[in-house]
Design a protein around this motif. Structure first.
Motif, PDB file in Angstrom:
ATOM      1  N   ILE A 138       0.848  -1.201   0.000  1.00 28.99           N
ATOM      2  CA  ILE A 138       0.000   0.000   0.000  1.00 28.99           C
ATOM      3  C   ILE A 138       0.878   1.244   0.000  1.00 28.99           C
ATOM      4  O   ILE A 138       0.634   2.188  -0.747  1.00 28.99           O
ATOM      5  CB  ILE A 138      -0.944  -0.034   1.214  1.00 28.99           C
ATOM      6  N   ALA A 139       1.924   1.217   0.813  1.00 32.38           N
ATOM      7  CA  ALA A 139       2.810   2.390   0.892  1.00 32.38           C
ATOM      8  C   ALA A 139       3.467   2.668  -0.455  1.00 32.38           C
ATOM      9  O   ALA A 139       3.529   3.821  -0.907  1.00 32.38           O
ATOM     10  CB  ALA A 139       3.865   2.165   1.975  1.00 32.38           C
ATOM     11  N   SER A 140       3.948   1.627  -1.125  1.00 32.42           N
ATOM     12  CA  SER A 140       4.654   1.874  -2.389  1.00 32.42           C
ATOM     13  C   SER A 140       3.674   2.254  -3.499  1.00 32.42           C
ATOM     14  O   SER A 140       3.978   3.103  -4.341  1.00 32.42           O
ATOM     15  CB  SER A 140       5.512   0.665  -2.781  1.00 32.42           C
ATOM     16  N   LEU A 141       2.468   1.649  -3.491  1.00 27.60           N
ATOM     17  CA  LEU A 141       1.482   2.001  -4.529  1.00 27.60           C
ATOM     18  C   LEU A 141       0.942   3.418  -4.344  1.00 27.60           C
ATOM     19  O   LEU A 141       0.797   4.173  -5.302  1.00 27.60           O
ATOM     20  CB  LEU A 141       0.323   0.997  -4.517  1.00 27.60           C
ATOM     21  N   LEU A 142       0.658   3.771  -3.082  1.00 28.47           N
ATOM     22  CA  LEU A 142       0.220   5.144  -2.788  1.00 28.47           C
ATOM     23  C   LEU A 142       1.244   6.141  -3.323  1.00 28.47           C
ATOM     24  O   LEU A 142       0.897   7.154  -3.938  1.00 28.47           O
ATOM     25  CB  LEU A 142       0.141   5.336  -1.262  1.00 28.47           C
ATOM     26  N   THR A 143       2.508   5.818  -3.081  1.00 27.17           N
ATOM     27  CA  THR A 143       3.588   6.719  -3.477  1.00 27.17           C
ATOM     28  C   THR A 143       3.673   6.860  -4.996  1.00 27.17           C
ATOM     29  O   THR A 143       3.735   7.983  -5.514  1.00 27.17           O
ATOM     30  CB  THR A 143       4.919   6.205  -2.896  1.00 27.17           C
ATOM     31  N   THR A 144       3.644   5.751  -5.730  1.00 25.47           N
ATOM     32  CA  THR A 144       3.754   5.862  -7.191  1.00 25.47           C
ATOM     33  C   THR A 144       2.562   6.632  -7.749  1.00 25.47           C
ATOM     34  O   THR A 144       2.715   7.453  -8.651  1.00 25.47           O
ATOM     35  CB  THR A 144       3.818   4.470  -7.879  1.00 25.47           C
ATOM     36  N   LYS A 145       1.375   6.382  -7.183  1.00 28.74           N
ATOM     37  CA  LYS A 145       0.171   7.053  -7.684  1.00 28.74           C
ATOM     38  C   LYS A 145       0.233   8.567  -7.423  1.00 28.74           C
ATOM     39  O   LYS A 145       0.091   9.379  -8.332  1.00 28.74           O
ATOM     40  CB  LYS A 145      -1.056   6.444  -7.003  1.00 28.74           C
ATOM     41  N   ILE A 146       0.483   8.923  -6.165  1.00 31.24           N
ATOM     42  CA  ILE A 146       0.492  10.344  -5.801  1.00 31.24           C
ATOM     43  C   ILE A 146       1.585  11.094  -6.561  1.00 31.24           C
ATOM     44  O   ILE A 146       1.350  12.154  -7.132  1.00 31.24           O
ATOM     45  CB  ILE A 146       0.674  10.509  -4.272  1.00 31.24           C
ATOM     46  N   VAL A 147       2.772  10.516  -6.593  1.00 32.06           N
ATOM     47  CA  VAL A 147       3.903  11.221  -7.205  1.00 32.06           C
ATOM     48  C   VAL A 147       3.718  11.342  -8.721  1.00 32.06           C
ATOM     49  O   VAL A 147       3.927  12.412  -9.296  1.00 32.06           O
ATOM     50  CB  VAL A 147       5.228  10.509  -6.850  1.00 32.06           C
ATOM     51  N   SER A 148       3.266  10.270  -9.375  1.00 30.33           N
ATOM     52  CA  SER A 148       3.142  10.359 -10.836  1.00 30.33           C
ATOM     53  C   SER A 148       2.030  11.333 -11.231  1.00 30.33           C
ATOM     54  O   SER A 148       2.173  12.085 -12.195  1.00 30.33           O
ATOM     55  CB  SER A 148       2.914   8.978 -11.455  1.00 30.33           C
ATOM     56  N   GLU A 149       0.944  11.325 -10.486  1.00 26.13           N
ATOM     57  CA  GLU A 149      -0.155  12.250 -10.826  1.00 26.13           C
ATOM     58  C   GLU A 149       0.241  13.699 -10.573  1.00 26.13           C
ATOM     59  O   GLU A 149      -0.012  14.581 -11.397  1.00 26.13           O
ATOM     60  CB  GLU A 149      -1.417  11.886 -10.030  1.00 26.13           C
ATOM     61  N   ALA A 150       0.878  13.940  -9.448  1.00 26.53           N
ATOM     62  CA  ALA A 150       1.256  15.320  -9.118  1.00 26.53           C
ATOM     63  C   ALA A 150       2.311  15.840 -10.095  1.00 26.53           C
ATOM     64  O   ALA A 150       2.293  17.005 -10.483  1.00 26.53           O
ATOM     65  CB  ALA A 150       1.778  15.389  -7.686  1.00 26.53           C
ATOM     66  N   PHE A 151       3.214  14.949 -10.489  1.00 28.74           N
ATOM     67  CA  PHE A 151       4.291  15.396 -11.383  1.00 28.74           C
ATOM     68  C   PHE A 151       3.752  15.747 -12.776  1.00 28.74           C
ATOM     69  O   PHE A 151       4.270  16.625 -13.455  1.00 28.74           O
ATOM     70  CB  PHE A 151       5.363  14.311 -11.492  1.00 28.74           C
ATOM     71  N   ASP A 197       1.061  17.257 -13.331  1.00 33.83           N
ATOM     72  CA  ASP A 197       0.549  18.632 -13.238  1.00 33.83           C
ATOM     73  C   ASP A 197       1.672  19.651 -13.062  1.00 33.83           C
ATOM     74  O   ASP A 197       1.592  20.760 -13.572  1.00 33.83           O
ATOM     75  CB  ASP A 197      -0.412  18.760 -12.049  1.00 33.83           C
ATOM     76  N   THR A 198       2.670  19.294 -12.281  1.00 31.48           N
ATOM     77  CA  THR A 198       3.738  20.249 -11.965  1.00 31.48           C
ATOM     78  C   THR A 198       5.101  19.593 -12.184  1.00 31.48           C
ATOM     79  O   THR A 198       5.728  19.123 -11.236  1.00 31.48           O
ATOM     80  CB  THR A 198       3.631  20.710 -10.484  1.00 31.48           C
ATOM     81  N   PRO A 199       5.590  19.558 -13.434  1.00 31.33           N
ATOM     82  CA  PRO A 199       6.847  18.846 -13.711  1.00 31.33           C
ATOM     83  C   PRO A 199       8.081  19.696 -13.402  1.00 31.33           C
ATOM     84  O   PRO A 199       8.889  19.989 -14.277  1.00 31.33           O
ATOM     85  CB  PRO A 199       6.737  18.521 -15.203  1.00 31.33           C
ATOM     86  N   THR A 200       8.207  20.098 -12.151  1.00 25.80           N
ATOM     87  CA  THR A 200       9.371  20.886 -11.742  1.00 25.80           C
ATOM     88  C   THR A 200      10.047  20.199 -10.561  1.00 25.80           C
ATOM     89  O   THR A 200       9.477  19.290  -9.963  1.00 25.80           O
ATOM     90  CB  THR A 200       8.946  22.295 -11.280  1.00 25.80           C
ATOM     91  N   VAL A 201      11.247  20.652 -10.235  1.00 25.87           N
ATOM     92  CA  VAL A 201      11.974  20.094  -9.083  1.00 25.87           C
ATOM     93  C   VAL A 201      11.139  20.287  -7.818  1.00 25.87           C
ATOM     94  O   VAL A 201      10.933  19.363  -7.023  1.00 25.87           O
ATOM     95  CB  VAL A 201      13.344  20.787  -8.941  1.00 25.87           C
ATOM     96  N   GLU A 202      10.623  21.498  -7.666  1.00 27.94           N
ATOM     97  CA  GLU A 202       9.801  21.808  -6.507  1.00 27.94           C
ATOM     98  C   GLU A 202       8.541  20.929  -6.498  1.00 27.94           C
ATOM     99  O   GLU A 202       8.147  20.381  -5.471  1.00 27.94           O
ATOM    100  CB  GLU A 202       9.418  23.298  -6.569  1.00 27.94           C
ATOM    101  N   GLY A 203       7.931  20.780  -7.685  1.00 26.12           N
ATOM    102  CA  GLY A 203       6.699  19.995  -7.798  1.00 26.12           C
ATOM    103  C   GLY A 203       6.901  18.549  -7.402  1.00 26.12           C
ATOM    104  O   GLY A 203       6.087  17.968  -6.668  1.00 26.12           O
ATOM    105  N   LEU A 204       7.999  17.960  -7.853  1.00 27.71           N
ATOM    106  CA  LEU A 204       8.234  16.547  -7.533  1.00 27.71           C
ATOM    107  C   LEU A 204       8.607  16.378  -6.057  1.00 27.71           C
ATOM    108  O   LEU A 204       8.181  15.412  -5.408  1.00 27.71           O
ATOM    109  CB  LEU A 204       9.308  15.968  -8.460  1.00 27.71           C
TER     110      LEU A 204
END
Ligand code: MG
Length: 392
Positions: free
Chosen positions: A44-57, A59-66
């Protein structure tokens, strides 16, 4: 402009009963997350992370965004673990390369890392590790307390010093990658890097074969070498690559939580009465706040760490310092499911001297790790045993 091609695979390996690794790769982001925690919580921890990070990135493909996205994943894991007791203690590593844009719209590759999943750069058949492992043994190597050779067999080599899901405060290593067209980047979980030598990794990852064949060969080699952990591999090759105009090399960190008991503003809001009264009250409030702050600091210090010690034949986790601080005595927090008798003799001795850990999660992970180490010394698998999900 940066463009890459990619191939990826994740494999359960030969020993684990679930795959707690998660991967994501597309035209702009490649990442590997290696989850940990019992009852499938690591997944769950690793899937949550891939989902949240890929979706957010996206929208905001910057160093700060990631960086923000990784911090958001950390908060989500902590929140989930608080709500669901079976998820308690879950966490994950993350190693990611994102094509980040800057103000001038140039797009260059940037590496993000928390934990001991790895990023390597391959050029002309040579392999260079780009990420630092956040494990006790590797931190000690960097401090000069261990040699690289000693670290390979050190009992703390799998114990992480950083991971998502451990604390509110998170430190993320962020580094711009300087690459040339034709360079490859290999991202992997420790299920690959623990099974194969750097020479084998270099040879297979830079083979002049299509990327997916190279990935397949790496996974199969790790399985053939024992497959003791989940194996994840992401391989990318640059067709075109830009170097960041302003290269980044820093550790992003969330702000530490505000200390309770700090003086609050607004003491002088109603200045109707005599000035004298206001000043006296403000002075008293200040002294009170300082005292409260002092007590809060001592209390925090007294209970800011955990240790493992035997209790009634079981490995127990205590909160506090073994000898206490002032009137703050350590308290037993919980019993683990590991009998002391199911630890190696040397670890039993270590346990009576108490093993101190910075957080509850690391204490639990270390207890699981000690039990795993004992299990490795046992004759081949009895019918059922308690499974534990330590890193490694
Ligand atoms: Mg692993």
């Amino acid at each position: 402009m940066t463009r890459w091609r990619y191939a990826a695979a994740t494999d359960i390996g030969l020993v684990r009963d679930s795959n707690q690794d998660a991967i994501h790769v597309d035209e702009g982001l490649a990442l590997v997350a290696d989850g940990m925690g019992g009852h499938a919580a690591g997944e769950i921890a690793s899937l949550l992370t891939t989902k949240i990070v890929s979706e957010a990135f996206r929208d905001t493909p910057t160093v700060e965004g990631l960086s923000q996205a990784i911090q958001e994943a950390n908060r989500a894991i902590l929140a989930d673990a608080k709500e669901t007791p079976e998820h308690f203690g879950m966490g994950t590593t993350i190693v990611a390369v994102g094509i980040t844009t800057e103000g001038d719209d140039s797009a260059s590759p940037t590496l993000f890392n928390v934990g001991d999943s790895r990023a390597y750069q391959l050029r002309d058949g040579a392999l260079r590790q780009l990420s630092d492992d956040h494990s006790v043994a590797e931190e000690w190597v960097r401090m000069g307390r261990l040699t690289a050779e000693e670290a390979l067999t050190h009992p703390n080599r799998h114990q992480l010093t950083r991971a998502l899901g451990v604390e509110d405060e998170l430190h993320i290593d962020v580094v711009s990658i300087e690459a040339l067209p034709g360079d490859r980047i290999l991202l992997c979980s420790d299920g690959l890097s623990n099974e194969l030598s750097p020479e084998a990794l270099a040879r297979m990852a830079s083979a002049p074969a299509p990327l997916d064949e190279a990935v397949q060969q790496l996974v199969e080699a790790a399985r053939a070498a024992g497959g003791r952990d989940n194996i994840s591999v992401v391989l990318i090759e640059f067709d075109e690559v830009t170097v960041a105009a302003v290269p980044v090399k820093k550790t992003f960190r969330t702000a530490p939580p505000a200390l309770a008991g700090a003086p609050r503003a607004g003491a002088g809001r109603h200045v109707r009465r005599r000035r004298f009264t206001w000043r006296v009250w403000a002075g008293l409030a200040f002294v009170g706040a300082v005292l409260a702050g002092g007590v809060a600091v001592v209390h925090w210090y007294a209970y800011s760490s955990y240790y493992l010690a035997p209790d009634n034949g079981m490995v127990a986790v205590y909160q506090g310092l073994p000898n206490g601080v002032l009137w703050y005595k350590p308290v037993k927090f919980l019993d683990t499911t590991y009998p002391v008798s199911q630890l190696r003799a040397s670890d039993q001795a270590l346990l009576t001297a108490t093993i101190t850990e910075p957080t509850l999660a690391t204490a639990l992970r270390y207890a699981a790790y000690l039990h795993d180490e004992w299990q490795l010394t046992q004759p081949v698998m009895p019918t059922t045993t308690t499974t534990s999900k330590a890193k490694g």
